[in-house]
Design an enzyme around this catalytic site. Sequence first.
Site, PDB file in Angstrom:
ATOM      1  N   HIS A 193       0.827  -1.209   0.000  1.00 36.11           N
ATOM      2  CA  HIS A 193       0.000   0.000   0.000  1.00 36.11           C
ATOM      3  C   HIS A 193       0.861   1.258   0.000  1.00 36.11           C
ATOM      4  O   HIS A 193       0.569   2.238  -0.692  1.00 36.11           O
ATOM      5  CB  HIS A 193      -0.915   0.008   1.231  1.00 36.11           C
ATOM      6  CG  HIS A 193      -2.129  -0.851   1.060  1.00 36.11           C
ATOM      7  ND1 HIS A 193      -2.814  -1.385   2.109  1.00 36.11           N
ATOM      8  CD2 HIS A 193      -2.779  -1.265  -0.056  1.00 36.11           C
ATOM      9  CE1 HIS A 193      -3.843  -2.079   1.648  1.00 36.11           C
ATOM     10  NE2 HIS A 193      -3.833  -2.025   0.353  1.00 36.11           N
ATOM     11  N   CYS A 252      -1.346  -4.365 -16.853  1.00 39.43           N
ATOM     12  CA  CYS A 252      -1.926  -3.338 -15.978  1.00 39.43           C
ATOM     13  C   CYS A 252      -1.387  -3.441 -14.554  1.00 39.43           C
ATOM     14  O   CYS A 252      -1.859  -2.758 -13.656  1.00 39.43           O
ATOM     15  CB  CYS A 252      -3.449  -3.437 -15.949  1.00 39.43           C
ATOM     16  SG  CYS A 252      -4.077  -4.979 -15.247  1.00 39.43           S
TER      17      CYS A 252
END
Length: 556
Positions: A186, A486
């Site tokens: 994160h 992606c």
Amino acid sequence: METTLRGVGVSHGVAIGEVRHMGTAVLEPPAKQIPAEEAEREQGRARQAVEAVAADLMARGNLAGGEAQAVLEAQAMMAQDPELMVDVDRRIAVGSTAERAVYDAFAAYRELLAGAGEYLAGRVADLDDVRNRIVARLLGVPMPGVPDSDEPYVLVARDLAPADTALLDPTLVLGFVTEEGGPTSHSAILARALGVPAVVALPGAGELAEGTVIAVDGSTGDIFVNPSEEKKTQLEAASAERRAALAASTGPGATADGHKVPLLANVGGPADVPAAVEAGAEGVGLFRTEFLFLDDSKSAPSEEKQVEAYRQVLEAFPEGRVVVRVLDAGADKPLEFLTPADEPNPALGVRGLRTLLDHPDVLRTQLTALAKAAEGLPVYLEVMAPMVADRADAKAFADACREAGLRAKFGAMVEIPSAALRARSILQEVEFLSLGTNDLAQYTFAADRQVGAVSRLQDPWQPALLDLVALSAEAARAEGKSCGVCGEAASDPLLACVLTGLGVTSLSMGAASLPYVRTALAKYTLAQCERAAAAARAADSAEEARAAAQAVLSGE
């Protein structure tokens, strides 16, 4: 004396400044017994603290927007986990104070995750942060966090919780360095969204003395401690040269000889769109739709709410390509109304498309909402399924799209090695592939994408991972179809050239990385990219692959 350390560079740019450490006060409350008659009051205190912390996390998410909002909303759900609250109430009922009960309940949950093979170990930093926030509120003490400083600095921490990273002020925090984390943690994802240079997985980062001047190169992962004036000048000159090149780089993505490589943006919702448009994204290569479902873990959003959110993104790219990933729930993104609570290993259980096929009403509503959102718009809508394992999965998804009346291209994400190995079979059912390199690396190397200790196996330069990319691209070329990337691999400018050389037809990344990749591609011909790709695949390690590709492209 100048010394050099090496971590994992996860966000481009150079930062030079003094070290400031994240506050790390110990928040372990004393263990003491309370009378039975105080239990109800303590249980009320615990519930109030939990609700206040959850509300604060939601508010921070609303302020941050984009991907950070989805991360913080997931943290708020973690704080309100019903099973944790049952455990807190039980501990208070037998004599614990509210703060001690919260501390011990979270500790038990932490151990449970570790005992399950630490698939969710990357969420331990999030869990610890939630616990500390609740305990700090109950104790009435400030939450340790980002240091208070009027002067810009480089932030150093063991790890950074999403709530801290999401609201960093880039005018004060020049860059950051963490001891833990990985390229897909994160902290790394949010650093790229902020455009702040960052290095993670640096052993001994906590030993850097407060006030020490360091130079952080977020592209290479190098940390220069007490850099000489010559080194500072060199780094600043290179950084200025890079910024000038970025400013001059505009237009569609292409190699030096004109081979087109569309450069797309990864977005988490409407809040991410302005940055993508400003960075010159040619469309969206990954629209993560989870953010809508995190608002309420107990039920799916209405069709109307979904239509509104999807249309905002689709309208931003007239005549552009927008690739939407349907809900990817399960594993580290559990939803109460969808996700089994008793899976021994959620990573290998019911997640992604498997979850949606078990709940066809949720999939049907989402596909119908997408169809309605695209009505009357000149956008090129493409919809893909996460965690496709084989042709049967691909067929089930394509059938569901057709049944919902969706006029779009249907695709499959390649995140499981079986999908790469049997890509040509899968392409009999769908019209494109999209490689999610984060999960593909995780499953290829049995290495959790959030665990710093195995970050070398999450390196997208691993030759085995490049082999799987090549297999997928070759299958797509043979079928006359497209194959994009992606995952976070696409945001590395050098690796973007290699991926192009492997046959990948489009690249999607966080908006902040688009200028870097556009500039890099424009320097080299397709033939050079192909030679670099071949050299990287011939290597035996990620480090050797990177060096081999660099040598080819620099003409060595």
